[in-house]
Design a protein around this motif. Structure first.
Motif, PDB file in Angstrom:
ATOM      1  N   ASN A   1      12.054   9.367  -2.176  1.00 32.62           N
ATOM      2  CA  ASN A   1      13.081   9.027  -1.195  1.00 32.62           C
ATOM      3  C   ASN A   1      12.546   8.040  -0.164  1.00 32.62           C
ATOM      4  N   THR A   2      13.309   6.965   0.053  1.00 31.83           N
ATOM      5  CA  THR A   2      12.932   6.013   1.124  1.00 31.83           C
ATOM      6  C   THR A   2      14.051   5.896   2.158  1.00 31.83           C
ATOM      7  N   VAL A   3      15.097   6.688   2.026  1.00 29.34           N
ATOM      8  CA  VAL A   3      16.239   6.598   2.949  1.00 29.34           C
ATOM      9  C   VAL A   3      15.981   7.505   4.161  1.00 29.34           C
TER      10      VAL A   3
ATOM     11  N   PRO B   1       0.813  -1.225   0.000  1.00 29.18           N
ATOM     12  CA  PRO B   1       0.000   0.000   0.000  1.00 29.18           C
ATOM     13  C   PRO B   1       0.847   1.275   0.000  1.00 29.18           C
ATOM     14  N   THR B   2       2.051   1.212   0.583  1.00 29.11           N
ATOM     15  CA  THR B   2       2.912   2.408   0.576  1.00 29.11           C
ATOM     16  C   THR B   2       3.294   2.766  -0.861  1.00 29.11           C
ATOM     17  N   ALA B   3       3.720   1.764  -1.618  1.00 29.47           N
ATOM     18  CA  ALA B   3       4.131   2.020  -3.005  1.00 29.47           C
ATOM     19  C   ALA B   3       2.943   2.490  -3.838  1.00 29.47           C
TER      20      ALA B   3
ATOM     21  N   ALA C   1      21.280   2.740  -4.615  1.00 34.82           N
ATOM     22  CA  ALA C   1      21.481   1.847  -3.460  1.00 34.82           C
ATOM     23  C   ALA C   1      22.967   1.771  -3.151  1.00 34.82           C
ATOM     24  N   ARG C   2      23.258   1.365  -1.896  1.00 36.80           N
ATOM     25  CA  ARG C   2      24.664   1.275  -1.487  1.00 36.80           C
ATOM     26  C   ARG C   2      25.249  -0.098  -1.752  1.00 36.80           C
ATOM     27  N   ARG C   3      24.463  -1.126  -1.468  1.00 38.58           N
ATOM     28  CA  ARG C   3      25.050  -2.478  -1.465  1.00 38.58           C
ATOM     29  C   ARG C   3      25.187  -3.036  -2.886  1.00 38.58           C
ATOM     30  N   PRO C   4      26.351  -3.619  -3.189  1.00 37.01           N
ATOM     31  CA  PRO C   4      26.552  -4.197  -4.522  1.00 37.01           C
ATOM     32  C   PRO C   4      25.484  -5.238  -4.872  1.00 37.01           C
TER      33      PRO C   4
ATOM     34  N   LEU D   1       6.359  15.606   2.040  1.00 41.34           N
ATOM     35  CA  LEU D   1       6.560  14.484   2.957  1.00 41.34           C
ATOM     36  C   LEU D   1       5.262  13.683   2.926  1.00 41.34           C
ATOM     37  N   ALA D   2       5.371  12.372   2.804  1.00 42.84           N
ATOM     38  CA  ALA D   2       4.166  11.543   2.646  1.00 42.84           C
ATOM     39  C   ALA D   2       4.144  10.448   3.700  1.00 42.84           C
ATOM     40  N   PRO D   3       3.811  10.802   4.943  1.00 45.15           N
ATOM     41  CA  PRO D   3       3.843   9.780   6.008  1.00 45.15           C
ATOM     42  C   PRO D   3       2.582   8.911   6.022  1.00 45.15           C
ATOM     43  N   GLY D   4       2.710   7.747   6.615  1.00 45.97           N
ATOM     44  CA  GLY D   4       1.532   6.909   6.928  1.00 45.97           C
ATOM     45  C   GLY D   4       0.640   6.574   5.749  1.00 45.97           C
ATOM     46  N   LEU D   5       1.210   6.270   4.585  1.00 44.19           N
ATOM     47  CA  LEU D   5       0.366   6.027   3.406  1.00 44.19           C
ATOM     48  C   LEU D   5      -0.537   4.792   3.532  1.00 44.19           C
ATOM     49  N   PRO D   6      -0.057   3.659   4.083  1.00 52.71           N
ATOM     50  CA  PRO D   6      -0.959   2.499   4.141  1.00 52.71           C
ATOM     51  C   PRO D   6      -2.268   2.811   4.863  1.00 52.71           C
TER      52      PRO D   6
ATOM     53  N   GLY E   1      17.101   4.420  -2.325  1.00 52.07           N
ATOM     54  CA  GLY E   1      16.988   3.352  -1.334  1.00 52.07           C
ATOM     55  C   GLY E   1      16.314   2.126  -1.935  1.00 52.07           C
ATOM     56  N   PHE E   2      16.828   0.949  -1.585  1.00 47.35           N
ATOM     57  CA  PHE E   2      16.269  -0.303  -2.132  1.00 47.35           C
ATOM     58  C   PHE E   2      16.006  -1.275  -0.985  1.00 47.35           C
ATOM     59  N   GLY E   3      15.430  -0.729   0.104  1.00 50.18           N
ATOM     60  CA  GLY E   3      15.027  -1.583   1.216  1.00 50.18           C
ATOM     61  C   GLY E   3      13.633  -2.127   0.918  1.00 50.18           C
ATOM     62  N   ARG E   4      12.872  -2.366   1.975  1.00 53.39           N
ATOM     63  CA  ARG E   4      11.567  -2.996   1.795  1.00 53.39           C
ATOM     64  C   ARG E   4      10.620  -2.115   0.975  1.00 53.39           C
ATOM     65  N   THR E   5      10.615  -0.806   1.254  1.00 51.43           N
ATOM     66  CA  THR E   5       9.727   0.102   0.525  1.00 51.43           C
ATOM     67  C   THR E   5      10.283   0.406  -0.864  1.00 51.43           C
ATOM     68  N   GLY E   6      11.575   0.718  -0.915  1.00 55.26           N
ATOM     69  CA  GLY E   6      12.182   1.103  -2.191  1.00 55.26           C
ATOM     70  C   GLY E   6      12.076   0.004  -3.234  1.00 55.26           C
TER      71      GLY E   6
ATOM     72  N   ASP F   1       8.802  12.337  -0.390  1.00 53.78           N
ATOM     73  CA  ASP F   1       9.653  11.764   0.662  1.00 53.78           C
ATOM     74  C   ASP F   1       8.831  10.802   1.512  1.00 53.78           C
ATOM     75  N   LEU F   2       9.167   9.531   1.424  1.00 52.18           N
ATOM     76  CA  LEU F   2       8.420   8.505   2.161  1.00 52.18           C
ATOM     77  C   LEU F   2       9.053   8.196   3.511  1.00 52.18           C
ATOM     78  N   ALA F   3      10.298   8.608   3.686  1.00 52.30           N
ATOM     79  CA  ALA F   3      11.007   8.262   4.922  1.00 52.30           C
ATOM     80  C   ALA F   3      10.326   8.918   6.122  1.00 52.30           C
ATOM     81  N   SER F   4      10.392   8.233   7.259  1.00 55.47           N
ATOM     82  CA  SER F   4       9.722   8.738   8.464  1.00 55.47           C
ATOM     83  C   SER F   4      10.258  10.104   8.851  1.00 55.47           C
ATOM     84  N   ALA F   5       9.374  10.904   9.459  1.00 60.05           N
ATOM     85  CA  ALA F   5       9.728  12.265   9.847  1.00 60.05           C
ATOM     86  C   ALA F   5      11.013  12.263  10.663  1.00 60.05           C
TER      87      ALA F   5
HETATM   88  P1  NAP Z   1      14.527  -0.328   5.038  1.00 57.54           P
HETATM   89  O1  NAP Z   1      14.075  -1.630   4.535  1.00 57.54           O
HETATM   90  O2  NAP Z   1      15.430  -0.292   6.218  1.00 57.54           O
HETATM   91  O3  NAP Z   1      15.249   0.460   3.817  1.00 57.54           O
HETATM   92  C1  NAP Z   1      15.965   1.645   4.013  1.00 57.54           C
HETATM   93  C2  NAP Z   1      16.902   1.855   2.841  1.00 57.54           C
HETATM   94  O4  NAP Z   1      17.657   3.040   3.123  1.00 57.54           O
HETATM   95  C3  NAP Z   1      17.893   0.738   2.616  1.00 57.54           C
HETATM   96  O5  NAP Z   1      18.032   0.542   1.239  1.00 57.54           O
HETATM   97  C4  NAP Z   1      19.201   1.291   3.216  1.00 57.54           C
HETATM   98  O6  NAP Z   1      20.342   0.827   2.582  1.00 57.54           O
HETATM   99  C5  NAP Z   1      19.040   2.749   2.877  1.00 57.54           C
HETATM  100  N1  NAP Z   1      19.892   3.607   3.690  1.00 57.54           N
HETATM  101  C6  NAP Z   1      19.879   3.747   5.040  1.00 57.54           C
HETATM  102  N2  NAP Z   1      20.795   4.666   5.417  1.00 57.54           N
HETATM  103  C7  NAP Z   1      21.393   5.092   4.282  1.00 57.54           C
HETATM  104  C8  NAP Z   1      22.398   6.038   4.006  1.00 57.54           C
HETATM  105  N3  NAP Z   1      23.008   6.727   4.992  1.00 57.54           N
HETATM  106  N4  NAP Z   1      22.778   6.226   2.719  1.00 57.54           N
HETATM  107  C9  NAP Z   1      22.206   5.538   1.736  1.00 57.54           C
HETATM  108  N5  NAP Z   1      21.216   4.637   1.919  1.00 57.54           N
HETATM  109  C10 NAP Z   1      20.818   4.413   3.186  1.00 57.54           C
HETATM  110  O7  NAP Z   1      13.323   0.590   5.422  1.00 57.54           O
HETATM  111  P2  NAP Z   1      11.861   0.596   4.750  1.00 57.54           P
HETATM  112  O8  NAP Z   1      10.988  -0.349   5.459  1.00 57.54           O
HETATM  113  O9  NAP Z   1      12.016   0.498   3.275  1.00 57.54           O
HETATM  114  O10 NAP Z   1      11.388   2.058   5.150  1.00 57.54           O
HETATM  115  C11 NAP Z   1      12.077   3.169   4.649  1.00 57.54           C
HETATM  116  C12 NAP Z   1      11.536   4.430   5.313  1.00 57.54           C
HETATM  117  O11 NAP Z   1      10.192   4.606   4.920  1.00 57.54           O
HETATM  118  C13 NAP Z   1      11.542   4.374   6.851  1.00 57.54           C
HETATM  119  O12 NAP Z   1      11.814   5.660   7.340  1.00 57.54           O
HETATM  120  C14 NAP Z   1      10.119   3.958   7.164  1.00 57.54           C
HETATM  121  O13 NAP Z   1       9.733   4.365   8.462  1.00 57.54           O
HETATM  122  C15 NAP Z   1       9.377   4.702   6.098  1.00 57.54           C
HETATM  123  N6  NAP Z   1       8.052   4.190   5.736  1.00 57.54           N
HETATM  124  C16 NAP Z   1       7.156   5.111   5.359  1.00 57.54           C
HETATM  125  C17 NAP Z   1       5.921   4.728   4.925  1.00 57.54           C
HETATM  126  C18 NAP Z   1       4.964   5.799   4.466  1.00 57.54           C
HETATM  127  O14 NAP Z   1       3.775   5.549   4.391  1.00 57.54           O
HETATM  128  N7  NAP Z   1       5.473   6.961   4.129  1.00 57.54           N
HETATM  129  C19 NAP Z   1       5.547   3.371   4.927  1.00 57.54           C
HETATM  130  C20 NAP Z   1       6.512   2.432   5.315  1.00 57.54           C
HETATM  131  C21 NAP Z   1       7.774   2.834   5.707  1.00 57.54           C
HETATM  132  P3  NAP Z   1      21.294  -0.298   3.254  1.00 57.54           P
HETATM  133  O15 NAP Z   1      20.559  -1.576   3.082  1.00 57.54           O
HETATM  134  O16 NAP Z   1      22.543  -0.165   2.462  1.00 57.54           O
HETATM  135  O17 NAP Z   1      21.468   0.096   4.708  1.00 57.54           O
END
Ligand code: NAP
Length: 297
Positions: free
Chosen positions: A220-222, A137-139, A186-189, A265-270, A163-168, A243-247
């Motif tokens: 932005n998800t970082v 739902p966030t995406a 993303a940072r990781r190879p 800033l787009a918090p709490g989308l789900p 960022g390429f974590g769970r949201t990215g 910007d999806l990253a938490s405040a």
């Molecule tokens: P996540 O899985 O931890 O992913 C975070 C990403 O940021 C990873 O790819 C991480 O890379 C990267 N990162 C962290 N520090 C970095 C830095 N200094 N430089 C470059 N890359 C960096 O987190 P997520 O679950 O995707 O959530 C991301 C953010 O979105 C969080 O703040 C979360 O609270 C927020 N969020 C918002 C919503 C919304 O509705 N807006 C919904 C869900 C989550 P590495 O793997 O290399 O560390």
């Protein structure tokens, strides 16, 4: 196979539309669900309404607090209620000892009460299984915002996901499948390799500033300041930043505004775009965890 929670009594205190969806699924799983801190007329069929939380806590096997927990002023998040429920140490002292107390995220005020009262707090949003499902739902919500705010289609646009974590990862895949030329920083190879495998454009994070001027929209998800004032100089006016990253997020919003770049800033989308889905994601995990507890795992 549906998990059976027959025999357990669950108390839901306060909450929003997500809590209503959770209550529906918990009731369907056979649990006795008691609710307080919400108007009686919104509570789903089969859930027992209580005007006072103290009246339903005896014998509870679990308590579910609102997804965002409580405000720093001491009230449970309860946008549906005329008067939100105060959450105090006195109320926490009435919880049966040792039962799981579920919440999405606990801020400092709730964490303090939990520590002082010995509550067994389980923060659902910190669990990978929740975060990955929540990324759907966030995406979708992020793309919906971009569609509403951009004068062009996603298809054929250039999207840049930081960022390429769970949201990215989920967002980048969705944008790519919609026909956006999608770059991902993303940072990781191994993440860069995965981005290549998905037929998206990998950008090593250190090189990110050099690619910003190609983007129509940047997501932005970082969760650290990455789009700083200096970096923002590379962004074309007219580019949209979501910007999806938490405040407080990862963007220098003041600087963006001063150079004519629209950044939001787009918090709490789900909870905003798909509260029912968001509630069901949480209910599924709560039901699994409670079932494991009942089975003694
Ligand atoms: P996540 O899985 O931890 O992913 C975070 C990403 O940021 C990873 O790819 C991480 O890379 C990267 N990162 C962290 N520090 C970095 C830095 N200094 N430089 C470059 N890359 C960096 O987190 P997520 O679950 O995707 O959530 C991301 C953010 O979105 C969080 O703040 C979360 O609270 C927020 N969020 C918002 C919503 C919304 O509705 N807006 C919904 C869900 C989550 P590495 O793997 O290399 O560390």
């Amino acid at each position: 196979m549906q998990i059976n929670l027959k025999g357990i009594s669950i108390v839901v205190l306060g909450g929003d539309a997500r809590s209503l969806a959770m209550m529906e699924d918990l009731t369907a799983s056979g649990a006795v669900v008691n609710a307080a801190g919400m108007p009686a007329d919104v509570i789903p069929a089969g859930v027992h309404y209580f005007s006072e939380p103290e009246a339903c806590l005896a014998g509870a096997g679990a308590v579910i607090l609102p997804v965002p927990g409580m405000s720093e002023k001491g009230y449970l998040h309860s946008p549906l209620a005329a008067q939100p429920l105060a959450f105090t140490e006195d109320l926490a002292a009435r919880f049966p000892p040792g039962i799981p107390v579920f919440v999405g995220v606990a801020g400092p005020a709730l964490a303090k009460i939990a520590a002082n009262s010995g509550l067994r707090l389980i923060e659902l949003m910190k669990m990978n299984e929740v975060a990955i499902l929540n990324s759907i739902p966030t995406a979708e919500g992020a793309v919906q915002m971009a569609m509403e705010m951009l004068p062009i289609t996603i298809h054929g646009s250039c999207a840049f996901v930081l960022g390429f974590g769970r949201t990215g990862a989920t967002l980048a895949r969705l944008l790519g499948s919609m026909g956006a030329r999608t770059m991902v920083a993303a940072r990781r190879p191994e993440y860069l390799a995965r981005i290549t495998e998905l037929n998206l454009t990998p950008v090593p994070f250190a090189d990110m500033p050099h690619y910003l001027d190609e983007a129509d929209v940047i997501f932005n998800t970082v969760p650290v300041p990455v789009l700083t004032g200096e970096v923002l100089e590379k962004v074309h006016p007219g580019t949209l930043i979501i910007d999806l990253a938490s405040a407080p997020g990862g963007v220098d919003f003041q600087r963006a505004e001063s150079i004519g770049v629209k950044a939001v800033l787009a918090p709490g989308l789900p909870g905003k775009v798909a509260p029912k889905t968001a509630g069901r994601i949480l209910a599924k995990v709560v039901i699994r965890l409670l079932h494991e507890e009942m089975a003694g795992n």
